[in-house]
Design a protein around this motif. Sequence first.
Motif, short mmCIF file in Angstrom:
data_model
loop_
_atom_site.label_atom_id
_atom_site.label_comp_id
_atom_site.label_asym_id
_atom_site.label_seq_id
_atom_site.Cartn_x
_atom_site.Cartn_y
_atom_site.Cartn_z
N ARG A 1 -32.98 -111.47 -13.60
CA ARG A 1 -32.99 -110.06 -13.98
C ARG A 1 -33.06 -109.93 -15.50
NH1 ARG A 1 -32.14 -106.41 -9.99
NH2 ARG A 1 -31.22 -107.17 -8.05
N VAL A 2 -33.85 -108.98 -15.95
CA VAL A 2 -34.02 -108.78 -17.39
C VAL A 2 -32.73 -108.21 -17.98
CG1 VAL A 2 -35.31 -107.57 -19.17
CG2 VAL A 2 -36.50 -108.45 -17.15
N ALA A 3 -32.17 -108.93 -18.97
CA ALA A 3 -30.91 -108.54 -19.60
C ALA A 3 -31.13 -107.78 -20.91
CB ALA A 3 -30.05 -109.77 -19.85
N SER A 4 -32.19 -108.10 -21.64
CA SER A 4 -32.46 -107.42 -22.91
C SER A 4 -33.94 -107.52 -23.22
CB SER A 4 -31.63 -108.02 -24.06
OG SER A 4 -31.97 -109.39 -24.26
N VAL A 5 -34.42 -106.59 -24.05
CA VAL A 5 -35.83 -106.58 -24.42
C VAL A 5 -35.95 -106.55 -25.93
CG1 VAL A 5 -36.47 -105.39 -22.30
CG2 VAL A 5 -36.03 -104.05 -24.37
N GLY A 6 -37.01 -107.17 -26.43
CA GLY A 6 -37.26 -107.20 -27.85
C GLY A 6 -38.10 -106.02 -28.30
#
Length: 340
Positions: A69-74
């Motif tokens: 699961r995606v935890a953070s995005v740049g």
Amino acid sequence: MRAFVLTGPRTYEVQDLPKPSAAPGEVVVDVERVGVCGTDVELFTGDMAYLHQGLAAYPLRLGHEWSGRVASVGQGVDVGWLGRRVTGDTMLGCGTCRRCARGQQHVCEQREELGVRGPRPGALAEQVAVPASSLHALPASVDAVLGALVEPGGNALRAARAAAPDRNKRVLVLGPGTIGLLVAMFARAMGADVHLMGETQSSLDFAGRLGFERLWREDTLPDLPFDAVVDASNASQLPALALELVEPGGRVVYIGLGREPSRIDTRTLALKDVTAVGVLSASPALDATVTAYADGLVDPRPLVGATVGLDQVGSILAGDRPAGAGAGPKIHVDPRLSGE
């Protein structure tokens, strides 16, 4: 975070490393499942060609069959990715060359391969950073186990399609390992009359439990016309056998890789008017594989024999079978599990 790191041939550590941060254009994923495959074993033993070509080097973090699961995005990444279950393309092209421009980044000469080729660490860790452009979203019906089977499934789907099966064609798959069984599943779903040839009775028995009935060893293979033969083995002699067995005007598909060079007689190839196809990567078929899993066209979850933690990965790569493992050939890793 904890991560499994190869420090040299047959040497490894589970290390405490800084968590990754999402660079511009990247996301950080909480890893839920990672598959262990033959490429990982070759990197573990030191036999992998990339190591000798300067395209891979220790220390090396494995893991190219994954879900999470995606935890953070740049910076520059759609925040809509946050919290979504995803998998990702292993092949990360340069994005500017002729091959990338025509959508073939999986054969880009400058490509990185997550956890395999180049410096980008793989997913055998609690978190992994990947380009957002490599992500493939997973619907709710595709759980973490299925998500980590998308990459091998994409390879197998491409091989099955290359065999061009339909209800009027007989397809023989050589090698009932993970990829061979996935090829057989997809070919069956396409309507083909599927046959499997294996070396061990245990592998054939497992294929039988998946509903395949036409199961053979080399010495029991019936004298039948095979419209397509898929070599999904690592045996250097079987590519030539595939060419011998296929019907004139048929198709041979090569997706298995042996440690030793394989040789075929191109005179036979030409005189039988055979189409030969090689399959390197899942990239062109990842979305189609997700759809096939989501729709229930193929369910490969029985292929997973056991799920272990990071501390057990070294013994798995060395050839040990986890205690209590089922008959399925694929081993998954859940980096969130702790202890032996």
